[in-house]
Structure formats: C-alpha cells, structure tokens
Design a protein around this motif. Structure first.
Motif, mmCIF file in Angstrom:
data_model
loop_
_atom_site.group_PDB
_atom_site.id
_atom_site.type_symbol
_atom_site.label_atom_id
_atom_site.label_comp_id
_atom_site.label_asym_id
_atom_site.label_seq_id
_atom_site.Cartn_x
_atom_site.Cartn_y
_atom_site.Cartn_z
ATOM 1 N N VAL A 126 56.277 25.802 42.173
ATOM 2 C CA VAL A 126 55.066 26.264 43.235
ATOM 3 C C VAL A 126 55.343 27.485 42.281
ATOM 4 O O VAL A 126 53.938 28.358 41.482
ATOM 5 C CB VAL A 126 55.617 26.955 43.936
ATOM 6 N N GLU A 127 56.518 28.843 41.682
ATOM 7 C CA GLU A 127 56.309 30.028 41.080
ATOM 8 C C GLU A 127 55.984 29.980 39.398
ATOM 9 O O GLU A 127 55.022 30.073 38.856
ATOM 10 C CB GLU A 127 57.675 29.922 40.318
ATOM 11 N N GLY A 128 56.182 28.356 38.891
ATOM 12 C CA GLY A 128 55.479 27.779 37.572
ATOM 13 C C GLY A 128 54.523 27.559 37.512
ATOM 14 O O GLY A 128 53.624 27.516 36.122
ATOM 15 N N PHE A 129 53.854 27.191 38.597
ATOM 16 C CA PHE A 129 52.528 26.209 38.548
ATOM 17 C C PHE A 129 51.873 26.534 40.062
ATOM 18 O O PHE A 129 50.570 26.808 39.043
ATOM 19 C CB PHE A 129 52.397 24.810 38.625
ATOM 20 N N GLY A 130 52.037 25.924 40.408
ATOM 21 C CA GLY A 130 51.302 26.118 42.434
ATOM 22 C C GLY A 130 50.568 27.600 42.358
ATOM 23 O O GLY A 130 50.045 28.069 43.255
ATOM 24 N N SER A 131 51.595 29.096 42.246
ATOM 25 C CA SER A 131 51.249 30.444 43.002
ATOM 26 C C SER A 131 50.282 30.993 41.803
ATOM 27 O O SER A 131 48.873 31.439 42.046
ATOM 28 C CB SER A 131 52.285 30.730 42.561
ATOM 29 N N PRO A 132 50.297 30.712 40.048
ATOM 30 C CA PRO A 132 49.826 31.126 39.344
ATOM 31 C C PRO A 132 47.870 30.766 38.577
ATOM 32 O O PRO A 132 47.275 31.295 39.140
ATOM 33 C CB PRO A 132 50.268 31.254 38.227
ATOM 34 N N LEU A 133 48.195 29.540 39.210
ATOM 35 C CA LEU A 133 46.782 28.722 38.858
ATOM 36 C C LEU A 133 45.694 29.347 39.583
ATOM 37 O O LEU A 133 44.488 29.395 39.182
ATOM 38 C CB LEU A 133 46.820 26.919 39.208
ATOM 39 N N PRO A 134 46.178 29.218 41.585
ATOM 40 C CA PRO A 134 45.036 29.961 42.578
ATOM 41 C C PRO A 134 44.717 31.647 41.953
ATOM 42 O O PRO A 134 43.648 31.957 41.575
ATOM 43 C CB PRO A 134 45.003 29.923 43.471
ATOM 44 N N ALA A 135 45.547 31.903 41.054
ATOM 45 C CA ALA A 135 45.728 33.298 40.958
ATOM 46 C C ALA A 135 44.512 33.690 39.297
ATOM 47 O O ALA A 135 44.046 34.691 39.462
ATOM 48 C CB ALA A 135 46.835 34.182 40.294
ATOM 49 N N LEU A 136 44.695 33.086 39.015
ATOM 50 C CA LEU A 136 43.975 32.577 37.968
ATOM 51 C C LEU A 136 42.540 31.868 37.795
ATOM 52 O O LEU A 136 41.288 32.742 37.073
ATOM 53 C CB LEU A 136 44.300 31.608 35.960
ATOM 54 N N ILE A 137 42.071 31.110 38.596
ATOM 55 C CA ILE A 137 40.664 30.712 39.309
ATOM 56 C C ILE A 137 40.142 32.065 39.759
ATOM 57 O O ILE A 137 39.245 31.751 39.597
ATOM 58 C CB ILE A 137 41.007 29.672 40.161
ATOM 59 N N PHE A 138 40.711 32.455 40.696
ATOM 60 C CA PHE A 138 40.301 33.632 41.839
ATOM 61 C C PHE A 138 39.943 35.058 40.256
ATOM 62 O O PHE A 138 38.769 35.580 40.693
ATOM 63 C CB PHE A 138 41.443 34.081 43.273
ATOM 64 N N ALA A 139 40.862 35.314 39.257
ATOM 65 C CA ALA A 139 40.401 36.057 38.610
ATOM 66 C C ALA A 139 39.496 36.058 38.262
ATOM 67 O O ALA A 139 37.888 36.297 37.985
ATOM 68 C CB ALA A 139 41.419 36.430 37.687
ATOM 69 N N ASP A 140 38.638 34.062 37.517
ATOM 70 C CA ASP A 140 37.417 34.378 36.605
ATOM 71 C C ASP A 140 36.530 34.427 37.813
ATOM 72 O O ASP A 140 35.206 34.302 37.516
ATOM 73 C CB ASP A 140 37.317 32.253 36.388
ATOM 74 N N TRP A 141 36.113 33.580 38.606
ATOM 75 C CA TRP A 141 35.591 34.262 39.983
ATOM 76 C C TRP A 141 35.472 35.926 40.085
ATOM 77 O O TRP A 141 33.912 35.523 40.171
ATOM 78 C CB TRP A 141 35.679 32.910 41.866
ATOM 79 N N PHE A 142 36.073 36.324 40.563
ATOM 80 C CA PHE A 142 35.814 37.202 40.518
ATOM 81 C C PHE A 142 35.720 38.753 39.434
ATOM 82 O O PHE A 142 35.118 40.030 38.825
ATOM 83 C CB PHE A 142 37.079 38.514 41.446
ATOM 84 N N HIS A 143 35.631 37.699 38.176
ATOM 85 C CA HIS A 143 35.475 38.665 36.542
ATOM 86 C C HIS A 143 36.342 39.691 36.619
ATOM 87 O O HIS A 143 36.093 40.451 35.788
ATOM 88 C CB HIS A 143 34.509 39.339 36.950
ATOM 89 N N LEU A 144 37.797 39.600 36.805
ATOM 90 C CA LEU A 144 38.678 40.091 36.866
ATOM 91 C C LEU A 144 39.127 40.575 35.539
ATOM 92 O O LEU A 144 38.735 39.687 35.010
ATOM 93 C CB LEU A 144 39.624 40.190 37.612
ATOM 94 N N ASP A 146 42.704 41.884 33.360
ATOM 95 C CA ASP A 146 44.039 40.872 33.574
ATOM 96 C C ASP A 146 44.545 41.710 33.503
ATOM 97 O O ASP A 146 45.717 41.002 34.612
ATOM 98 C CB ASP A 146 44.164 40.985 31.355
ATOM 99 N N ALA A 147 44.213 42.974 33.690
ATOM 100 C CA ALA A 147 45.377 43.917 34.446
ATOM 101 C C ALA A 147 45.200 43.550 35.980
ATOM 102 O O ALA A 147 46.031 43.893 36.654
ATOM 103 C CB ALA A 147 45.349 45.558 33.549
#
Length: 391
Positions: A126-144, A146-147
């Motif tokens: 969960v910590e190593g894969f499941g949790s960061p994955l959607p954060a990375l995907i949503f960052a792309d969708w919202f054009h966030l 790195d900070a």
C-alpha cells in the motif's frame, strides 16, 4: 441497539463474514456508533436507495462516519439538478482524449513504482505502490507541479487516517490544507486557463448553472477540494486487497500471466469481490420501511457496497473469484445513479495497467506478515506486507 459494530477489530475476511450474517438475518441493521445510523447490506436495497435521490438525499450526510464541517462540496454534497453542472464539468475533463493521454502516463508511473518496489524485494504494498500511484495520476490530471503533488499525497494520507480514527481536529486541519490547494489551483487557472477538455479546474471555471451564470466561487473551491481527495482514497485499499488475493491464490496469478486477455474481466471481478466502500450514505427524506425496519425522516443510512456485491441473491457463489461471471457488471463498486463515480473509466484503466504490470514483472507474490485493515467508511487493507520475486 447495536446490531452492527464498525469499530470491532477486523481481519481481511471478517468484514465479509459479518456482512453475510447481516444479509441473512438483519439486512438493514442498526449501529449506535458515530451518532447512530442504519446500514443496508443487500444489493436490492442499496440499488433502490441509489436510484431514488428524491427519497434519499446526499445533502445531509454523504458518508458515515461524519458529516461535512467545512461547507458543501459538490457534486457529492448536492442532489440533482443542483449537482448537474459540476458533474458535467468533471465528466468533460475525463473524455476520451484526456483518458488516452492519462493512460500513457499511468503506464509510466506504474512501471517506475514497481521497479523500485520489486528491486527492494517487496515491503508494504500500500505504501510502496497503492498509495503513491493515484496521487501521481491525479497530479497529472490536475496539472500539479511536484511540490503540489507531494503536498496532495501527504495531506490526503493524513486526512484519510484521521477520518478512520474519527480525529475531528486533524480532519479539519488537513481539510483546510486541501482547501488551500484548491483555491491556489482556481486562482492559477483563472490567470492562465487550460483546455477545459483536459483540465478539470478549467472545465469547472467554464461551466454555468441553469441560468447561464458562472458557478459560485466557494462552491467551485469545495468541488475541487472534493475531487482532489476522492480519487486517492479507494485505490490503495482496493489494490491492497488484490495483492492479498494474488498472494493467497498463486494459481490465479499464474493463470492471468498466461492469459493477459482475461485481465479486463479479472479487474471487474476484483472490483465486485473487494469493493472498498461500506460507508457512503444517504439520509431519508420520507418515512421508509426497508428490510423490515422503520426508518424515520432524517436518519442516515450507510450503503454497504462491499456487502451488496457479495449478495447471494444476485451473485452465485459470491465469495469466490470467477473470471467468467456472466453478471459481474451488476456490481455497485462505482455506485449508481446521478452520483455514480465520475472517474470510473480512469480507475478501471489504472487497475488494469497495475494488475498487468505487477504480474508481468513478478514470478512470485507472497504475504510477509499480518495485514492491517482500514476503518469505516472504507473496507480493506491499509498495510499489506509482501515478498516478491522479479520475473
């Protein structure tokens, strides 16, 4: 009256054992936790509630435990027709062109995270894969940037943990950080708009209400705040459940490695079997009799999607994984009706790619310790220790 205790200790299997018992003897059960609520466990009852927003509103309480203490957050906190302009704007930014671009990025993020996870020999999935994955995907969708991406991931994790612990102070504190991020994004898109067909904030800013007026500023802030978090909550729990199942059933993992054409069907069956929600809620607008219980106006009803999707009346041998289940699409993992999950196409893509790459890159997946479970409103693991061997 305490017929269902959401605070009882749970293992990976016990929530589904409890739900099976309730479906058989007390399908609409009472709990005195979190101020008191009903919980509907049968597919037919949950489906009925979702299909009738005129009888069961989401404007009072949309989740158990808790209720919004920081303002309305559309579209989830509004019923039709008020919710519709917000939902239409979100849907616009999840069209085919945007999903195609997101898919390529998901492939990259999944590969990068799995490279590091497998090289380390495993660890908490969960910590190593499941949790960061959607954060990375949503960052792309919202054009966030790195900070902003790192702030979103850290804050969302703290928010979810506080929610599960019913820590109201920390929920409010982390929620305000997310509101601040939402306000910053709205200000940035006002100053420099992006294509509304690919950016959700720009799409919301371009939307109008039934009178042709721009949507209210604070409601826009609430909407952005809502969707920033909602897509980060369920995927880690769901992916953790899938990992546990594959570790317990290596023969299934081997079959899917040999037959990758079955992955889409496998994802649907996993969604049915391990739906990560039991606490989405509605409030009765009218006196209701359901499951032999009298529910008064104004009482909250939790919708146990995870139980409905294992209802014996709908799904044959519901606790078994069946790749060829003919009616699997009757599951309610993404809800139903006007509040059906807007991001379900993106989620399915995310899960399919994650499952394929996990199986391609490993030849062995084993549990390496005790799984720890989430609290309500989710159901599923938040800690999944694995030992993996690279392919």
């Amino acid at each position: 009256m305490q017929e269902y205790d959401p605070l009882a200790p749970e293992s990976f299997d016990t929530p589904h054992e409890v739900f099976a018992d309730l479906r058989a003897r007390c399908p609409v059960a009472r709990s005195e936790a979190f101020g008191g609520f009903w919980i509907a466990t049968r597919h037919a009852d949950v489906k009925h509630i979702l299909d009738h927003p005129e009888q069961f509103t989401t404007t009072v309480r949309n989740v158990v435990p808790g209720a919004s203490a920081t303002g309305r957050r559309p579209p989830l906190h509004l019923d039709p027709p008020e919710h519709t302009p917000y939902r239409r704007a979100i849907d616009r930014a999840l069209g085919a062109r945007r999903l195609a671009a997101i898919e390529a990025r998901i492939e990259t993020h999944v590969g990068s995270l799995l490279d590091a996870y497998i090289e380390a020999g495993g660890g908490d999935f969960v910590e190593g894969f499941g949790s960061p994955l959607p954060a990375l995907i949503f960052a792309d969708w919202f054009h966030l940037d790195d900070a902003q991406r790192d702030l979103l991931w850290r804050t969302a994790k703290a928010f979810v943990k506080a929610w599960e612990d019913f820590d109201v102070a920390t929920v409010s504190k982390t929620s305000e950080v997310l509101y601040g991020l939402a306000r910053d994004l709205i200000a940035a898109r006002k100053a420099d708009p992006l294509d509304p067909d690919i950016d959700p904030v720009s799409s919301l800013l371009a939307a109008t209400d039934a009178a042709g007026q721009p949507l209210p500023e604070e409601m826009l802030v609430g909407c952005v705040r809502q969707i920033l978090v909602v897509g980060l909550v369920a995927p880690p729990v769901f992916l953790g459940s899938v990992a546990v199942h594959l570790a317990r059933h290596p023969e299934l993992a081997d079959e899917l490695r040999r037959h990758p054409e079955q992955l889409e069907s496998a994802v649907e069956e996993f969604l049915r079997l391990y739906t990560p929600y039991r606490g989405f809620a509605r409030t009765s607008r009218v006196p209701t009799v359901m499951g032999g219980r009298e529910i008064a106006v104004g009482e909250p009803i939790a919708l146990a999607y995870a139980s409905a999707n294992r209802d014996e009346a709908v799904f044959e041998q519901p606790h078994q994984f069946r790749i060829d289940r003919a009616n699997v699409r009757e599951h309610l993992a993404f809800g139903r009706g006007p509040h059906r999950c807007a991001g379900m196409a993106m989620a399915r893509t995310e899960f399919r790619i994650a499952l394929r790459q996990l199986l391609e890159r490993t030849r062995s997946i084993e549990l390496d310790g005790e799984v720890r479970m989430s609290g309500m409103p989710e159901v599923g693991p938040v800690f999944v220790p694995l030992k993996v061997i690279a392919a």
